[in-house]
Scaffold this motif. Structure first.
Motif, mmCIF file in Angstrom:
data_model
loop_
_atom_site.group_PDB
_atom_site.id
_atom_site.type_symbol
_atom_site.label_atom_id
_atom_site.label_comp_id
_atom_site.label_asym_id
_atom_site.label_seq_id
_atom_site.Cartn_x
_atom_site.Cartn_y
_atom_site.Cartn_z
ATOM 1 N N SER A 215 126.409 -8.750 5.019
ATOM 2 C CA SER A 215 125.024 -9.208 4.959
ATOM 3 C C SER A 215 125.042 -10.697 4.674
ATOM 4 N N PRO A 216 123.893 -11.349 4.739
ATOM 5 C CA PRO A 216 123.882 -12.784 4.425
ATOM 6 C C PRO A 216 124.387 -13.061 3.018
ATOM 7 N N ALA A 217 124.361 -12.020 2.158
ATOM 8 C CA ALA A 217 124.783 -12.236 0.777
ATOM 9 C C ALA A 217 126.297 -12.202 0.640
ATOM 10 N N THR A 218 126.988 -11.710 1.649
ATOM 11 C CA THR A 218 128.439 -11.583 1.539
ATOM 12 C C THR A 218 129.103 -12.949 1.655
ATOM 13 N N ALA A 219 130.061 -13.199 0.776
ATOM 14 C CA ALA A 219 130.879 -14.396 0.919
ATOM 15 C C ALA A 219 132.090 -13.972 1.734
ATOM 16 N N VAL B 169 121.204 -7.615 -6.491
ATOM 17 C CA VAL B 169 121.978 -8.566 -5.685
ATOM 18 C C VAL B 169 121.998 -9.954 -6.308
ATOM 19 N N SER C 156 126.636 -17.514 -3.712
ATOM 20 C CA SER C 156 127.195 -17.748 -2.384
ATOM 21 C C SER C 156 126.067 -17.965 -1.384
ATOM 22 N N TYR C 157 124.975 -17.217 -1.522
ATOM 23 C CA TYR C 157 123.895 -17.347 -0.542
ATOM 24 C C TYR C 157 123.218 -18.714 -0.619
ATOM 25 N N ARG D 197 125.353 -21.726 0.407
ATOM 26 C CA ARG D 197 125.488 -21.836 1.858
ATOM 27 C C ARG D 197 124.173 -22.315 2.482
ATOM 28 N N GLU D 198 123.078 -21.776 1.945
ATOM 29 C CA GLU D 198 121.808 -22.175 2.532
ATOM 30 C C GLU D 198 121.537 -23.659 2.326
ATOM 31 N N SER E 206 124.873 -12.389 -6.012
ATOM 32 C CA SER E 206 125.125 -12.981 -4.696
ATOM 33 C C SER E 206 124.399 -14.299 -4.515
ATOM 34 N N VAL E 207 123.508 -14.595 -5.432
ATOM 35 C CA VAL E 207 122.652 -15.755 -5.226
ATOM 36 C C VAL E 207 123.488 -17.036 -5.108
ATOM 37 N N VAL F 48 122.551 -19.723 10.396
ATOM 38 C CA VAL F 48 122.701 -19.242 9.028
ATOM 39 C C VAL F 48 121.723 -18.102 8.876
ATOM 40 N N GLU F 49 122.258 -16.931 8.608
ATOM 41 C CA GLU F 49 121.356 -15.805 8.422
ATOM 42 C C GLU F 49 120.606 -15.995 7.117
ATOM 43 N N THR F 50 119.353 -15.625 7.113
ATOM 44 C CA THR F 50 118.589 -15.792 5.883
ATOM 45 C C THR F 50 118.181 -14.428 5.348
ATOM 46 N N ASP F 51 117.871 -14.431 4.086
ATOM 47 C CA ASP F 51 117.468 -13.190 3.437
ATOM 48 C C ASP F 51 116.367 -13.555 2.454
ATOM 49 N N TYR G 169 123.485 -25.899 4.720
ATOM 50 C CA TYR G 169 122.989 -26.068 6.086
ATOM 51 C C TYR G 169 121.547 -26.547 6.162
ATOM 52 N N ASN G 170 120.727 -26.126 5.219
ATOM 53 C CA ASN G 170 119.293 -26.387 5.376
ATOM 54 C C ASN G 170 118.724 -27.294 4.294
#
Lengths: 584, 622
Positions: A188-192, B351, B357-358, B361-362, B354-355, A147-150, B365-366
Motif C-alpha cells: 500500500s502507499p504506507a509500505t516502505a 496505521v 515513511s508515507y 515520501r510525500e 506508517s506516517v 506517488v500513490e496517495t492515501d 515529491y510534492n
C-alpha cells in the motif's frame, strides 16, 4: 536561558539567588578518571568469556576448513553483494546451488558516491556512507513517477469541516481496508519498500559529458576518468581482476516493511539507510562502458568483451531480487541469465526458510516455497512488528578471500568483505576497507549491543506503544521522552558481544595500516571491536592487544560437521554453534 | 425474541471468564478464544439485527432479573434494544473483531499477552452491558467496567511511570463522570419513584407530566447526564485525557480511545434524548458545548507534534459535532457519523506508525511551501496567542488539576485529626456510640437528630480527604478509607426510617474487601517494610498474584459490581431526600475521592517503576 530567568523571576517574584550560593562543596568532576573496582573486573571477565567462547569457535573453523576455490574452472557467474550480515546466507545458498558460481562482498554503495534525485523529486537523497559528502548527482528520467496517495494520512481529516465529510465517507472505506489487510496483506502507499526507491523502468543520467552540467551545486553524472577510478578501486579491493565470468551481478539491498517508523534501519547502512539499487545500476553501467574498460585494460584489469555487469536489488525482507537493464545483455548472456534466475530463485527460497527459524509464527518444517510465501506476507502486514530481524545476532566481520570462510557455517552472523591480500601487498585497499568497515560494522554491532544490554535506558523499549513525533522520532504516549536506540522487537534474539574483525594479511602490514587513520585506529585500540589477523600462508592467528599483535592459539581443536543445512535449520530457534560444512 | 437479548451479555462475559483460566504461555489458545468470542457475537448480532429489521424493528425491552427487592425499592437488570443499540453493537463487534485479529500477531511475544486479551474481553463485556442496558442501574454496571478496564489498559505497561500516571489521570476524569451518573440515578429515583427504564422515557406524556411538575429536577438530571457524557467523550473541559490515554499498545489505543470508549458519551445522550428533548435550555447548552469543543479541539489537532495526539483531538472535534447533531435531534445522522468516525480513527491510529515513511515520501515529491492558514488575517498578537494556546492544549490539563484535584489535596493535607491514636480512642468509640443511638433514635432530641446525618457524612468525607493526601502509612490510609464507608452508612442510617438490614447489605461488601485488602497490605508491609505512599513502588513485578488479589479488594471497596455493596450504594442514595443537596454533595464527593484514593493506594504500591533495580528499569520520563 533568558526565558528561564524570566520564569524564575515571575515565579519567585524577583526573590531568588543563583544556584551557586547553595553549592558548598566542590561537585564531582563528571569527566574524572574512574578507578576500576573489583566488580568491574568480574563483569569484564564474564563479558570476555561470553565473547571468546564464541570467537574461539569461529577461529577454529577458519583454521581447519579446507576449501579450494581455485578448483572452479569455468565460472558460470559472479555476484557481488553488500558486506551486510544478511547476505551471508544467501551467498552460501547461491554457491551451493551452482558450484561454479562465485560471490563477493563489498560495502553496498559499490564505491560510487552521489546524491540521487528521482524523477519528480523536489530534493535529492544521499546514497553512500554517512561521513562522505559526494560532489555528484545521479538523475532519474524517463518515467512519470506516480506517488500513490492515501487520504488517511492527510491532516485535512483533523479539520472539523473536512473531518465531518471524511469520517462519513472514507470512514467506512477504512473499515473495509483494515479487513482486507488483516486477511490479505498487500502493498500500500504506507509500505516502505526497497523498490520504491527507484523506478525499475526509468533511465539514469550516469555519464557526464559536459562538466558545466550541474544541478543544486553538484555535477550531474561522472566523467570517464571518474568512472574508471571507481570501478578500478572496487574491483581491486574485492580481488576481482581476472577470471571474469560472462555475467557479473552487482546486487545492492533494501528492505520492505509496513507500519514501521524504524524502516530506515532495515535498509543499506553503506547507502545512508536507503536501498542500494541506484548504486548497483550505476556501477554496472560504468563497468560496462567501453571507454572505461579500455582505460582499465591499460591499468592491468582486462575485462573480456563478452563479460557484462548487471545491477540488481535484493529485498532482504521479502527475499526477492529484481534485475535492472537486462535488455543490454548479449543473446548468449541473456540465455545464461535465464538459467541463473533459477539458481537465484531456489537460493532465495532456501534463504527464506533459514530466516524463518527465528520466527515463532512460521513453521520452519514446511517446504521452502511455502515458507517464502509467508515471508512475503510478513513484509506488508500492518500487524507484523518483526517483518525481518535485521542485523540481530551479528558478531563478526571477515575481511579476506572467500576461501577463508566458505566451508564454515556462520549462521548469518558475519559481515563478509572480499579482499585479496596478494593484490595489495602494502595495504592500500585494506585501509579503505577498514576505514569503512570498522565504523559501519562496528557501529551497527554496538547499536545492537547497547540496545540489548539495557533496552529500557539505551534502547527504545517495546515498539508497540510508540507514538511518532514530528516525523523524526518516537516516544511512548504523548508526553514521554524521545526514545533512542532500537526497539525490543529488533534486538530480542541478539547476543550482546562485540564485533570480531578478522583480517587476512600479514600482521605487520595490518599494524601499519590501521595506524594510518586515527579515526579508524580508535576502534581497535579502545577495543570497541576485537581485531584478529590471519597470517595467509600459515593460517596462524594474531590478536591485537594494547597496540601490538600477539599470537593466539585456539582452545577448540575440532568442530562438528553439518551436512544437511535444511535439516539443521528446522531443528531449533536458538543460535547455532559454528559448524564445518561437509563438502559434497 | 426478547429473551435473546441476554445472549449478547453472556457471550462476552463467558469469554472473559474463560480467558482468565487459560495459561498465559498459550498465545494461540488465548487469541483464538478472544476471536471466537467476538466473532460469535458479531455473527449472532448480524443475524439478530436482520431478524429484528424483518420484524419491523420494534423497541425491545427485557426486564430480566430482579436482584433485590423491598416494599418501595427494586433493583433490576434491564435490557433494551433499538436502533441505537443495534448500531453500537455492530460497530463495536466489527471493530473489536478486527482489532483482536490484528493484536493476535502484533502482541506476539509481548509480556502481558494474556493480560491484554483479558482486559480487552473485560472491556468488551462492559461495552455490551452499557449499550444493551435498559435502565440507569444496568448502564452504571457497564459504565464502571469500562472505567476500570480503561485504567488497566492505559497502565498496560505498568512498570513505567508515565502510563501509570496517565491511567490515574484518566480514571479521575471518569470518576467525575460517574458522579454525574450517580446523581442522575438519585434524582431520577425521586422523580419517578421507581428505577425508570429507558423504554418508559419514550413515553412522551409520562415524561412531560413529571417534568412539568418538577422542571428544576429535570434540568438538574439533564446537566448531570451531560457531565457524565462529556467526561466519557472527552468534551470540554475534560478533553485533555484522551491523548494521554494513548499509552498502551497501539491497537488498544485505536479501538478504545479512538473509537468505542470515547463514543459512549454520545450513546448516553442518544439514550436519554427523549428525557431532555423538550428542555430547550439543555439542548442549547449541549450545542454550545459541542461547538466550543469542535473549534478548540480542531485548533489543537492542527498544531500537535505527535501523530496520536493529532488524531485524538481530531476525533474529539468530530464528537463535538456529533453532540450538536444529537441535540438538534438528527439521531440517524449522529449514528452514521459515530460509525464513520469510529472506523476512521481506529484505522488512522492502527496505521499511525506508517506516517513517517508515507509523509516523508510525500514531501519528497510534492513539497510546497506552507500555505497561509486562515488565521493569517488575524492580528499578529491574536495569531500567536491562539498558536501558543493550542500548542499547550488550552492548559486544559493543568486547569482540571488546579480547579478540582489540588484544592481537595490541600484540604486533605490540612486535616491531620485522624491519627492512629485519635481513631482508637475517639472515633472508634464514638462510632459505637452512634451505632447504639441508631437503634434508639427516640432517645435523641429531634433537633440534634436532624443534624447528625450531615455531621456523620462530613466525618466520612474528612477521612477520605485525608486518605487522599496521606503520604506515609499505607495501612493507615486503607483503614481511613474503610472507616469512611462506615460513617457514610451511619449518616444514612440516621437520615431515614427504614429496615437497617439494607445498611448491612451495603457494609457486607465493604467489610469483606476491607479486611481482605488489610491482610494483603500487612503482608506487603512485612515483605517490603520500606513501602509508603510518597512514591510508586512497582511491586507487581515480584508479587503479581498479591497485586491481583488486592485489585479485587479495591474493586469491592469502590462499590464495583462484584459485591452487594454495589446495590447498597444505590439503596443508600434512595434514602436521601430530594432537597438534601448538601448531604448528597458530601456523600457523592466522598464516593469520588474514595475511588481515587483506593486506586492511588493500589497504583503506588504495585504499579510504576520498580523500586528494585536488579533488572531493566525505564527512565521516569520515558
Amino acid at each position: 536561558m533568558l526565558l528561564e530567568i524570566d520564569t524564575l523571576d515571575e515565579r519567585q517574584k524577583g526573590k531568588w539567588k543563583p544556584l551557586k550560593d547553595l553549592v558548598h562543596s566542590r561537585p564531582q568532576d563528571l569527566f574524572e578518571k574512574r578507578s576500576i573496582s573489583e566488580l568491574d573486573k568480574v563483569l569484564s571477565l564474564w563479558q570476555q568469556s561470553f565473547e571468546w567462547s564464541f570467537y574461539d569457535q569461529v577461529l577454529t573453523g577458519i583454521q581447519i576448513e579446507k576449501v579450494n576455490i581455485a578448483a572452479i574452472k569455468h565460472k558460470s557467474f559472479q555476484a557481488a553483494f553488500c558486506i551486510d550480515d544478511r547476505e551471508c546466507s544467501i551467498r552460501r545458498y547461491i554457491e551451493m546451488e551452482d558450484m561454479n558460481a562465485e560471490t563477493f562482498g563489498t560495502p553496498g554503495f559499490f564505491g560510487v558516491e552521489f546524491f540521487f534525485k528521482p524523477q519528480g523529486g523536489k530534493f535529492s537523497t544521499k546514497v553512500c556512507p554517512a561521513p562522505v559528502t559526494p560532489k555528484y548527482m545521479i538523475k532519474e528520467i524517463g518515467v512519470r513517477n506516480k506517488v500513490e496517495t492515501d487520504i488517511h494520512f492527510s491532516k485535512h481529516a483533523h479539520n472539523f469541516v473536512l473531518g465531518w465529510l471524511l469520517s462519513q465517507t472514507i470512514g467506512f472505506w477504512s473499515a473495509f481496508k483494515l479487513l482486507v489487510n488483516i486477511f490479505k496483506p498487500t502493498m500500500s502507499p504506507a509500505t516502505a519498500s526497497s523498490l520504491k526507491h527507484m523506478d525499475k523502468n526509468s533511465r539514469l543520467i550516469i555519464e557526464n559529458k559536459d562538466p558545466e552540467y550541474r544541478e543544486d551545486d553538484l555535477q550531474v553524472g561522472f566523467t570517464i576518468d571518474e568512472m574508471t577510478i571507481r570501478v578500478e578501486n572496487v574491483l581491486k579491493s574485492i580481488g576481482l581482476i581476472h577470471d571474469f565470468a560472462p555475467i557479473v551481478y552487482m546486487i545492492g539491498h533494501g528492505a520492505s516493511s509496513t507500519n514501521n517508523p524504524h524502516y530506515a534501519a532495515y535498509d543499506c547502512g553503506a547507502c545512508s539507510g536507503r536501498a542500494g539499487s541506484v548504486n548497483a545500476r550505476v556501477f554496472s553501467y560504468m563497468a560496462n562502458h567501453s571507454q572505461v574498460r579500455s582505460i582499465l585494460k591499460e591499468k592491468g584489469i582486462d575485462i573480456p568483451v563478452h563479460t557484462q555487469f548487471v545491477g540488481a536489488i535484493r529485498d532482504t525482507t521479502r527475499d526477492e531480487i529484481v534485475f535492472f537493464d537486462t535488455e543490454v545483455l548479449y543473446p548468449d548472456n541473456a540465455s545464461l541469465h535465464q538459467k541463473n534466475l533459477l539458481v537465484f530463485k531456489t537460493a532465495l527460497d532456501k534463504n527464506a526458510k533459514e530466516r524463518s527459524r527465528r520466527f515463532d509464527s512460521v513453521n520452519s518444517k514446511q517446504s521452502a516455497q511455502k515458507i517464502h510465501k509467508k515471508i512475503l506476507d510478513r513484509s506488508v502486514s500492518l500487524f507484523e512488528p518483526r517483518p525481518e530481524l535485521n542485523h540481530a545476532t551479528n558478531a563478526m566481520c571477515i575481511v579476506g578471500r572467500r576461501a577463508l570462510s566458505k566451508g564454515v557455517f556462520l549462521d548469518r552472523r558475519a559481515f563478509l568483505n572480499s579482499y585479496d591480500y596478494r593484490i595489495d601487498p602494502d595495504g592500500k585497499y585494506l585501509l579503505n576497507i577498514l576505514n569503512a568497515a570498522a565504523p559501519v560494522c562496528g557501529g551497527i554491532n554496538l547499536e545492537y549491543y547497547f540496545s540489548r544490554v539495557d533496552n529500557q535506558k539505551l534502547g527504545a523499549g517495546t515498539k508497540l506503544p510508540h507514538n511518532v513525533m514530528g516525523l523524526f522520532g518516537v516516544s511512548n504516549g504523548i508526553d514521554g521522552d524521545l526514545r533512542p536506540g532500537l526497539p525490543s522487537q529488533m534486538i530480542e534474539v541478539h547476543d550482546p558481544i562485540r564485533l570480531l574483525m578478522i583480517v587476512e594479511h600479514h600482521p605487520d602490514v595490518v599494524l601499519q595500516t590501521i595506524q594510518k587513520n586515527p579515526a579508524t585506529y580508535e576502534w581497535f585500540i579502545n577495543e570497541w571491536v576485537i581485531l584478529v589477523v590471519v597470517e595467509p600462508e600459515t593460517k596462524e592467528f594474531f590478536l591485537f592487544e594494547k597496540g601490538n599483535f600477539r599470537p593466539y592459539q585456539t582452545v577448540h581443536k575440532s568442530l562438528d560437521t553439518v551436512k544437511n543445512i535444511e535439516k539443521l535449520v528446522e531443528s531449533h530457534q536458538e543460535n547455532f554453534p559454528v559448524f564445518l560444512i561437509e563438502q559434497a | 425474541m426478547n429473551w435473546l437479548l441476554q445472549i449478547f451479555i453472556w457471550i462476552p462475559f463467558v469469554g472473559f471468564v474463560l480467558s482468565l483460566l487459560i495459561n498465559g504461555k498459550n498465545e494461540k489458545r488465548l487469541s483464538l478464544l478472544a476471536i471466537g468470542t467476538v466473532g460469535l457475537q458479531l455473527f449472532l448480532g448480524f443475524g439478530y439485527v436482520i431478524y429484528w429489521v424483518l420484524c419491523n424493528h420494534p423497541n425491545v425491552n427485557l426486564k430480566d432479573i430482579v436482584i433485590y427487592r423491598n416494599q418501595d425499592y427494586e433493583f433490576l437488570i434491564d435490557f433494551y434494544f433499538d436502533k441505537i443499540t443495534a448500531t453500537y453493537m455492530l460497530v463495536g463487534a466489527a471493530l473489536s473483531f478486527m482489532v483482536i485479529l490484528f493484536s493476535r500477531y502484533y502482541l506476539h511475544r509481548e509480556e502481558g499477552y494474556k493480560r491484554f486479551f483479558n482486559t480487552i474481553l473485560f472491556f468488551y463485556t462492559g461495552y455490551n452491558i452499557t449499550i444493551f442496558s435498559g435502565n440507569f442501574e444496568t448502564l452504571f454496571i457497564g459504565w464502571e467496567i469500562l472505567g476500570i478496564s480503561s485504567f488497566l489498559l492505559i497502565a498496560f505497561y505498568r512498570n513505567r511511570f508515565l502510563p501509570v500516571k496517565n491511567a490515574m489521570k484518566v480514571f479521575s476524569v471518569y470518576r467525575l463522570g460517574d458522579i454525574g451518573l450517580i446523581l442522575t440515578m438519585w434524582m431520577s429515583h425521586h422523580l419517578w419513584h421507581e428505577n425508570i427504564s429507558f423504554m418508559k422515557l419514550n413515553n412522551y406524556e409520562l415524561v412531560h407530566e413529571h417534568l412539568n411538575a418538577h422542571s428544576y429536577v429535570g434540568i438538574f438530571i439533564s446537566i448531570m447526564i451531560l457531565i457524565a457524557a462529556a467526561a466519557k467523550s472527552a468534551q470540554l473541559p475534560f478533553s485533555s485525557w484522551l491523548p494521554r490515554a494513548m499509552e498502551g499498545p497501539t491497537p488498544s489505543s485505536a479501538i478504545f480511545y479512538g473509537s468505542l470508549s470515547v463514543h459512549i458519551g454520545v450513546f448516553l445522550l442518544l439514550r436519554t434524548f427523549p428525557f431532555w428533548e423538550n428542555q430547550t435550555i439543555v439542548r442549547g447548552i449541549i450545542i454550545l458545548l459541542g461547538l466550543s469543543t469542535m473549534f478548540i479541539a480542531t485548533g489543537i489537532a492542527r498544531v500537535q507534534s505527535s501523530v496520536k495526539s493529532q488524531i485524538a483531538y481530531a476525533s474529539i472535534g468530530q464528537i463535538g459535532i456529533i453532540f450538536i447533531e444529537v441535540a438538534l435531534g438528527f439521531e440517524k445522522l449522529a449514528l452514521f457519523h459515530f460509525a464513520g468516525n469510529a472506523f476512521l480513527r481506529t484505522y488512522q491510529l492502527l496505521v499511525s506508525p506508517s506516517v513517517v515513511s508515507y509523509l516523508i515520501r510525500e514531501q519528497f515529491y510534492n513539497y510546497t511551501p506552507h500555505k497561509k492558514s486562515f488565521e493569517a488575517r488575524f492580528p499578529k498578537k491574536l495569531q500567536n496567542t491562539l498558536y501558543i494556546l493550542c500548542i499547550k492544549e488550552w492548559n486544559l490539563d493543568t486547569i482540571l488539576y488546579n480547579v478540582i484535584w489540588n484544592p481537595l489535596k490541600k484540604a486533605g493535607r490540612r486535616l491531620t485529626i485522624f491519627t492512629p491514636k485519635t481513631i482508637y480512642f475517639i472515633f472508634f468509640p464514638s462510632y459505637l456510640l452512634g451505632l447504639l443511638g441508631m437503634y434508639h433514635k427516640d432517645m435523641i432530641p429531634t433537633i440534634i437528630l436532624s443534624y447528625l446525618p450531615i455531621f456523620f457524612a462530613f466525618t466520612g468525607l474528612a477521612m477520605v480527604l485525608q486518605s487522599f493526601a496521606e503520604k506515609k502509612s499505607i495501612i493507615h490510609t486503607w483503614l481511613l478509607i474503610v472507616m469512611s464507608h462506615f460513617w457514610i452508612a451511619m449518616a444514612i442510617g440516621y437520615n431515614d426510617i427504614f429496615d437497617l438490614s439494607q445498611i448491612y447489605l451495603y457494609l457486607s461488601g465493604i467489610f469483606v474487601s476491607g479486611v481482605g485488602g488489610y491482610y494483603i497490605l500487612r503482608r506487603m508491609q512485612q515483605l517490603e517494610p520500606d513501602s509508603n505512599l510518597s512514591i510508586f513502588h512497582g511491586h507487581v513485578y515480584e508479587y503479581p498474584i498479591k497485586a491481583f488479589l488486592f485489585l479485587l479488594a479495591c474493586l469491592g471497596l469502590t462499590g464495583f459490581p462484584i459485591t452487594p455493596t454495589f446495590i447498597g450504594e444505590d439503596l443508600l442514595f434512595s434514602h436521601m431526600h430530594q432537597h438534601q443537596i448538601l448531604l448528597a454533595t458530601f456523600i457523592s464527593l466522598c464516593f469520588v475521592i474514595d475511588g481515587l484514593s483506593i486506586i492511588r493506594v493500589f497504583a503506588r504500591v504495585f504499579y510504576g517503576s520498580h523500586v528494585k533495580t536488579y533488572h531493566e528499569v525505564a527512565y521516569r520520563s520515558s
